[in-house]
Design a protein around this motif. Structure first.
Motif, PDB file in Angstrom:
ATOM      1  N   ALA A  69     -11.861 -29.664 -39.530  1.00  0.00           N
ATOM      2  CA  ALA A  69     -12.712 -29.713 -40.718  1.00  0.00           C
ATOM      3  C   ALA A  69     -11.903 -29.977 -41.986  1.00  0.00           C
ATOM      4  CB  ALA A  69     -13.486 -28.400 -40.845  1.00  0.00           C
ATOM      5  N   THR A  70     -10.782 -29.266 -42.142  1.00  0.00           N
ATOM      6  CA  THR A  70      -9.984 -29.456 -43.359  1.00  0.00           C
ATOM      7  C   THR A  70      -9.345 -30.837 -43.406  1.00  0.00           C
ATOM      8  OG1 THR A  70      -8.119 -28.337 -42.253  1.00  0.00           O
ATOM      9  CG2 THR A  70      -9.510 -27.004 -43.704  1.00  0.00           C
ATOM     10  N   VAL A  71      -8.966 -31.376 -42.252  1.00  0.00           N
ATOM     11  CA  VAL A  71      -8.409 -32.735 -42.239  1.00  0.00           C
ATOM     12  C   VAL A  71      -9.470 -33.752 -42.629  1.00  0.00           C
ATOM     13  CG1 VAL A  71      -7.586 -34.565 -40.708  1.00  0.00           C
ATOM     14  CG2 VAL A  71      -6.508 -32.322 -40.652  1.00  0.00           C
ATOM     15  N   LEU A  72     -10.691 -33.590 -42.132  1.00  0.00           N
ATOM     16  CA  LEU A  72     -11.766 -34.505 -42.516  1.00  0.00           C
ATOM     17  C   LEU A  72     -11.994 -34.478 -44.023  1.00  0.00           C
ATOM     18  CD1 LEU A  72     -14.556 -34.175 -39.794  1.00  0.00           C
ATOM     19  CD2 LEU A  72     -13.291 -36.228 -40.432  1.00  0.00           C
ATOM     20  N   ALA A  73     -12.039 -33.276 -44.585  1.00  0.00           N
ATOM     21  CA  ALA A  73     -12.225 -33.156 -46.032  1.00  0.00           C
ATOM     22  C   ALA A  73     -11.042 -33.753 -46.789  1.00  0.00           C
ATOM     23  CB  ALA A  73     -12.404 -31.684 -46.404  1.00  0.00           C
ATOM     24  N   SER A  74      -9.815 -33.500 -46.304  1.00  0.00           N
ATOM     25  CA  SER A  74      -8.613 -34.020 -46.965  1.00  0.00           C
ATOM     26  C   SER A  74      -8.571 -35.543 -46.939  1.00  0.00           C
ATOM     27  CB  SER A  74      -7.361 -33.456 -46.288  1.00  0.00           C
ATOM     28  OG  SER A  74      -7.230 -32.084 -46.513  1.00  0.00           O
ATOM     29  N   VAL A  75      -8.872 -36.108 -45.780  1.00  0.00           N
ATOM     30  CA  VAL A  75      -8.830 -37.568 -45.658  1.00  0.00           C
ATOM     31  C   VAL A  75      -9.863 -38.210 -46.571  1.00  0.00           C
ATOM     32  CG1 VAL A  75      -9.288 -39.485 -44.085  1.00  0.00           C
ATOM     33  CG2 VAL A  75      -7.872 -37.574 -43.335  1.00  0.00           C
ATOM     34  N   THR A  76     -11.065 -37.660 -46.583  1.00  0.00           N
ATOM     35  CA  THR A  76     -12.114 -38.213 -47.452  1.00  0.00           C
ATOM     36  C   THR A  76     -11.701 -38.147 -48.912  1.00  0.00           C
ATOM     37  OG1 THR A  76     -13.783 -37.431 -45.870  1.00  0.00           O
ATOM     38  CG2 THR A  76     -14.547 -38.044 -48.067  1.00  0.00           C
ATOM     39  N   ALA A  77     -11.168 -37.005 -49.333  1.00  0.00           N
ATOM     40  CA  ALA A  77     -10.734 -36.856 -50.723  1.00  0.00           C
ATOM     41  C   ALA A  77      -9.564 -37.772 -51.041  1.00  0.00           C
ATOM     42  CB  ALA A  77     -10.352 -35.400 -50.994  1.00  0.00           C
ATOM     43  N   SER A  78      -8.643 -37.940 -50.074  1.00  0.00           N
ATOM     44  CA  SER A  78      -7.482 -38.803 -50.300  1.00  0.00           C
ATOM     45  C   SER A  78      -7.892 -40.259 -50.478  1.00  0.00           C
ATOM     46  CB  SER A  78      -6.502 -38.685 -49.134  1.00  0.00           C
ATOM     47  OG  SER A  78      -5.883 -37.424 -49.128  1.00  0.00           O
ATOM     48  N   VAL A  79      -8.882 -40.696 -49.716  1.00  0.00           N
ATOM     49  CA  VAL A  79      -9.359 -42.071 -49.868  1.00  0.00           C
ATOM     50  C   VAL A  79      -9.864 -42.308 -51.290  1.00  0.00           C
ATOM     51  CG1 VAL A  79     -11.140 -43.709 -49.151  1.00  0.00           C
ATOM     52  CG2 VAL A  79      -9.895 -42.386 -47.430  1.00  0.00           C
ATOM     53  N   ILE A  80     -10.618 -41.346 -51.809  1.00  0.00           N
ATOM     54  CA  ILE A  80     -11.129 -41.457 -53.179  1.00  0.00           C
ATOM     55  C   ILE A  80      -9.976 -41.377 -54.184  1.00  0.00           C
ATOM     56  CG2 ILE A  80     -12.560 -40.313 -54.911  1.00  0.00           C
ATOM     57  CD1 ILE A  80     -14.403 -39.454 -52.618  1.00  0.00           C
ATOM     58  N   GLY A  81      -9.051 -40.442 -53.940  1.00  0.00           N
ATOM     59  CA  GLY A  81      -7.914 -40.317 -54.841  1.00  0.00           C
ATOM     60  C   GLY A  81      -7.050 -41.558 -54.866  1.00  0.00           C
ATOM     61  N   ARG A  82      -6.820 -42.155 -53.709  1.00  0.00           N
ATOM     62  CA  ARG A  82      -5.991 -43.355 -53.658  1.00  0.00           C
ATOM     63  C   ARG A  82      -6.686 -44.539 -54.304  1.00  0.00           C
ATOM     64  NH1 ARG A  82      -3.169 -42.951 -47.591  1.00  0.00           N
ATOM     65  NH2 ARG A  82      -2.005 -41.041 -48.057  1.00  0.00           N
ATOM     66  N   ALA A  83      -8.001 -44.593 -54.198  1.00  0.00           N
ATOM     67  CA  ALA A  83      -8.741 -45.661 -54.872  1.00  0.00           C
ATOM     68  C   ALA A  83      -8.601 -45.546 -56.383  1.00  0.00           C
ATOM     69  CB  ALA A  83     -10.216 -45.605 -54.465  1.00  0.00           C
ATOM     70  N   ALA A  84      -8.490 -44.313 -56.883  1.00  0.00           N
ATOM     71  CA  ALA A  84      -8.389 -44.101 -58.329  1.00  0.00           C
ATOM     72  C   ALA A  84      -6.957 -44.161 -58.840  1.00  0.00           C
ATOM     73  CB  ALA A  84      -9.009 -42.746 -58.685  1.00  0.00           C
ATOM     74  N   PHE A  85      -6.015 -43.592 -58.074  1.00  0.00           N
ATOM     75  CA  PHE A  85      -4.641 -43.456 -58.566  1.00  0.00           C
ATOM     76  C   PHE A  85      -3.634 -44.359 -57.866  1.00  0.00           C
ATOM     77  CE2 PHE A  85      -6.500 -39.013 -58.685  1.00  0.00           C
ATOM     78  CZ  PHE A  85      -6.954 -39.120 -59.992  1.00  0.00           C
TER      79      PHE A  85
ATOM     80  N   GLU B 275     -21.613 -16.732 -42.705  1.00  0.00           N
ATOM     81  CA  GLU B 275     -20.431 -16.410 -43.509  1.00  0.00           C
ATOM     82  C   GLU B 275     -19.172 -17.120 -43.017  1.00  0.00           C
ATOM     83  OE1 GLU B 275     -17.855 -12.430 -44.022  1.00  0.00           O
ATOM     84  OE2 GLU B 275     -19.890 -12.279 -44.824  1.00  0.00           O
ATOM     85  N   ALA B 276     -18.981 -17.181 -41.699  1.00  0.00           N
ATOM     86  CA  ALA B 276     -17.782 -17.833 -41.158  1.00  0.00           C
ATOM     87  C   ALA B 276     -17.746 -19.309 -41.531  1.00  0.00           C
ATOM     88  CB  ALA B 276     -17.746 -17.674 -39.642  1.00  0.00           C
ATOM     89  N   ARG B 277     -18.901 -19.973 -41.484  1.00  0.00           N
ATOM     90  CA  ARG B 277     -18.963 -21.388 -41.866  1.00  0.00           C
ATOM     91  C   ARG B 277     -18.743 -21.555 -43.364  1.00  0.00           C
ATOM     92  NH1 ARG B 277     -18.379 -24.470 -37.360  1.00  0.00           N
ATOM     93  NH2 ARG B 277     -19.629 -23.621 -35.667  1.00  0.00           N
TER      94      ARG B 277
ATOM     95  N   GLY C 178      -5.647 -18.206 -43.854  1.00  0.00           N
ATOM     96  CA  GLY C 178      -4.681 -17.311 -43.232  1.00  0.00           C
ATOM     97  C   GLY C 178      -4.685 -17.382 -41.725  1.00  0.00           C
ATOM     98  N   THR C 179      -5.230 -18.453 -41.154  1.00  0.00           N
ATOM     99  CA  THR C 179      -5.288 -18.598 -39.700  1.00  0.00           C
ATOM    100  C   THR C 179      -5.326 -20.074 -39.345  1.00  0.00           C
ATOM    101  OG1 THR C 179      -6.517 -17.963 -37.719  1.00  0.00           O
ATOM    102  CG2 THR C 179      -7.813 -18.551 -39.633  1.00  0.00           C
ATOM    103  N   PHE C 180      -4.903 -20.386 -38.106  1.00  0.00           N
ATOM    104  CA  PHE C 180      -4.908 -21.761 -37.615  1.00  0.00           C
ATOM    105  C   PHE C 180      -5.845 -21.836 -36.411  1.00  0.00           C
ATOM    106  CE2 PHE C 180      -0.992 -21.388 -39.910  1.00  0.00           C
ATOM    107  CZ  PHE C 180      -0.781 -22.633 -40.475  1.00  0.00           C
ATOM    108  N   SER C 181      -6.685 -22.842 -36.382  1.00  0.00           N
ATOM    109  CA  SER C 181      -7.548 -23.081 -35.234  1.00  0.00           C
ATOM    110  C   SER C 181      -7.885 -24.559 -35.198  1.00  0.00           C
ATOM    111  CB  SER C 181      -8.837 -22.255 -35.316  1.00  0.00           C
ATOM    112  OG  SER C 181      -9.658 -22.706 -36.373  1.00  0.00           O
ATOM    113  N   ALA C 182      -8.294 -25.025 -34.025  1.00  0.00           N
ATOM    114  CA  ALA C 182      -8.637 -26.440 -33.886  1.00  0.00           C
ATOM    115  C   ALA C 182      -9.817 -26.795 -34.787  1.00  0.00           C
ATOM    116  CB  ALA C 182      -8.971 -26.748 -32.424  1.00  0.00           C
ATOM    117  N   GLU C 183     -10.796 -25.911 -34.874  1.00  0.00           N
ATOM    118  CA  GLU C 183     -11.968 -26.195 -35.699  1.00  0.00           C
ATOM    119  C   GLU C 183     -11.592 -26.265 -37.178  1.00  0.00           C
ATOM    120  OE1 GLU C 183     -16.485 -24.481 -36.198  1.00  0.00           O
ATOM    121  OE2 GLU C 183     -14.846 -23.046 -36.061  1.00  0.00           O
ATOM    122  N   ALA C 184     -10.790 -25.296 -37.636  1.00  0.00           N
ATOM    123  CA  ALA C 184     -10.388 -25.291 -39.043  1.00  0.00           C
ATOM    124  C   ALA C 184      -9.538 -26.509 -39.367  1.00  0.00           C
ATOM    125  CB  ALA C 184      -9.616 -24.007 -39.353  1.00  0.00           C
TER     126      ALA C 184
END
Length: 561
Positions: free
Chosen positions: A186-202, A142-144, A177-183
């Motif tokens: 993970a969220t930065v990796l997802a954001s960067v990957t999505a941004s690369v795709i978004g920048r390629a399109a827009f 559940e946590a993952r 609702g919380t900050f941690s090194a793991e969170a």
């Protein structure tokens, strides 16, 4: 980490598809790429209707997305973020995969047909549904699962707004609702990957094209501070008005839910006919306001009109976010405020656009109470670093003022109205549902504030609590002193060390007897020692003691049943 990258890629593609759907439906319903850029123009597809086509566009859109939402995914109605927050807080991160498809089509139809809402709520729900689906397919704990949901939300924000940092902070501040090194990782990796795709399109450009702003006089900081307080009032006012209109729509409508958006679209069409600048998201109007293109009276009219149009869109059953409307309202408020202070203080006020930009961030912060996200996303949306100091000042003041005005945000208020407390137990849960008064222990003997530290150390060692309440000479409760604080004070140099318990007493987060245990656990975990005083809710005096042991006994007993 690998799953975060996969989710980022999926959400990035989803954001591209979502924006394409919005552009396609906007052109289909209005005949323009963005009708807000050409307000009052006719639709080339039906030129004989002139500007009156906006009366029919929301009706036709409602006839399409109303049955779609009602039949396949009712949770796709509304602005989306509260549903994701609820899924993470109380449903283990479980979101139906069909939400991604239904939300994409419903929100694109809503915005394309004139719905005055934003696209951040839908893309958060779309990305989160992708993360939840992948978590269930891979059978994660559940946590993952919750973390993958946050990754989807971060990636959606990052791709659609070209704002990777803002996506990560949005996910941690509002969804998790919380900050941690793991969170963060993970969220930065997802954001960067999505941004690369978004920048390629827009393309790799700032989302809003604004002129350079500078703070030339220190007196301007005082003006920005006042704007922050005003923005909090407007942000909370928008939140209250939104749900007031939704209540009115619920009260008035007696027909089938699938037909509600179409019939309500007539009222929305009248607003769009009077103020076509509120059609869709409205970024062209926002940019023009920052450039000083409108008079004060019209800016205030646009502010009120956007509140009404957005509230009607949500109230009749439309699907879309409230972030973009918050920016729009903030820009109108800031620009009007900037014009006013420029008239009063022409030598020191500075550029009107600076106040519009600060107003955008401050109204969003006042409504959502997410100051870090507000600062970061405004910087990434505009690329304007020169305004960062007044922006931070106004946003912090807006957040603080908002907290004084209300316990809820524009997101949590929607859930609170449905009887859902994100900090409380899930509906039907037995664990943590007990009230503190039912599980608390007798109050330990308090220490007088005049007790010497050496004597206090002896009493603390005999108490078995690790901390004790402290009262003043009149017997009034003033806080708690822990054994650790006393030991540290005794170990200091004699000249610098406190000598009395009252000098070390600090009030912990208040815990009252009528609170659910699950809420009190937050205060208990952050408190020094092994417990906290339980206060009478009416008088604020200690009536008991909540310890880790008593809380665990209550939870164990509930689980055993």
């Amino acid at each position: 980490m690998a799953l975060a990258v996969v989710i980022g890629a999926g959400a990035g593609v989803g954001a591209v598809v979502f924006r394409w759907c919005i552009q396609t439906f906007t052109h289909l319903f209005s005949g323009h790429a963005d009708y807000a850029a050409a307000p009052g123009a006719s639709n080339p597809h039906v030129p004989w209707l002139g500007p009156y086509f906006v009366l029919l566009a929301p009706v036709l859109g409602g006839l399409l997305y109303g049955p779609l939402v009602n039949r396949f995914a009712k949770e796709a109605r509304g602005h989306g973020v509260p549903e994701v927050m609820l899924a993470v807080a109380q449903r283990g991160g479980r979101i139906s995969p069909k939400v991604a498809v239904v939300k994409t089509l419903a929100s694109a139809l809503t915005i394309g047909s004139g719905g005055s809402v934003g696209r951040e709520g839908p893309i958060v729900q779309i990305g989160s549904a992708l993360g939840s689906t992948l978590g269930r397919v891979t059978r994660l704990a559940e946590a993952r699962m919750k973390l993958l949901v946050a990754c989807g939300a971060a990636a959606g924000i990052a791709a659609t707004f070209n704002a990777p940092l803002a996506g990560a902070f949005f996910a941690m501040e509002l969804i998790l609702g919380t900050f941690s090194a793991e969170a963060f990782g993970a969220t930065v990796l997802a954001s960067v990957t999505a941004s690369v795709i978004g920048r390629a399109a827009f393309g790799d450009v700032a989302f809003l094209d604004l002129p350079d702003f500078h703070v030339d006089h220190l007196a301007q900081y005082g003006l920005f501070a006042l704007l922050g307080v005003a923005a909090a009032v407007v942000g909370m006012g928008f939140s209250r008005f939104l749900y007031l209109v939704e209540d009115a729509c619920d009260w008035l409508w007696r027909g089938p839910e699938w037909l509600r958006p179409a019939v309500g679209g007539l009222a929305l069409g009248l607003v769009l006919l009077a103020l076509p600048q509120t059609y869709g998201v409205g970024y062209p109007v926002l940019e023009k306001a920052t450039e000083g293109g409108y008079a004060v009276g019209f800016l205030l009219l646009l502010l009120a009109g956007k509140m009404l149009a957005t509230s009607l869109t949500i109230g009749i059953g439309g699907s879309g976010g409230v972030f973009a409307p918050s920016l729009f309202i903030g820009a109108m408020l800031g620009s009007a405020y900037g014009i006013g202070v420029h008239y009063l203080f022409p030598g020191t006020a500075g550029a009107v656009g600076a106040y519009a930009l600060v107003g955008m961030g401050a109204v969003f912060a006042g409504a959502s109470r997410a100051p870090i996200t507000a600062v970061v996303i405004l910087f990434e949306l505009t690329g304007e670093y020169s305004i960062i100091l007044p922006l931070m000042l106004a946003i912090v003041l807006a957040t603080a003022t908002s907290r004084l005005l209300s316990d809820d945000t524009i997101y949590t208020l929607k859930l609170r109205r449905r009887g859902i407390d994100l900090e409380g137990p899930a509906p039907g849960a037995r664990i943590g549902a007990q009230h503190v008064g039912a599980v608390m222990e007798p109050l330990p003997s308090p220490l007088p504030a005049s007790t010497a530290l050496a004597d206090a150390a002896d009493l603390l060692s005999l108490s078995g609590h690790g901390a004790l309440p402290v009262v003043d000479d009149a017997g009034d409760y003033i806080g708690v002193v822990s054994a650790q604080a006393v030991a540290e004070a005794l170990a200091e140099q004699p000249d610098a060390a406190p000598t009395l318990v009252g000098q070390l007493a600090e009030p912990p987060t208040p815990v009252t007897a009528d609170q659910p245990l699950t809420q009190a656990l937050h205060a208990l975990l952050s408190a020094p020692g092994t417990g906290v005083p339980v206060l009478d809710p009416s008088r604020g005096k200690p009536v008991g003691w909540l310890s880790h042991q008593s809380a665990l006994r209550a939870v164990h007993a509930a689980a055993a049943r």
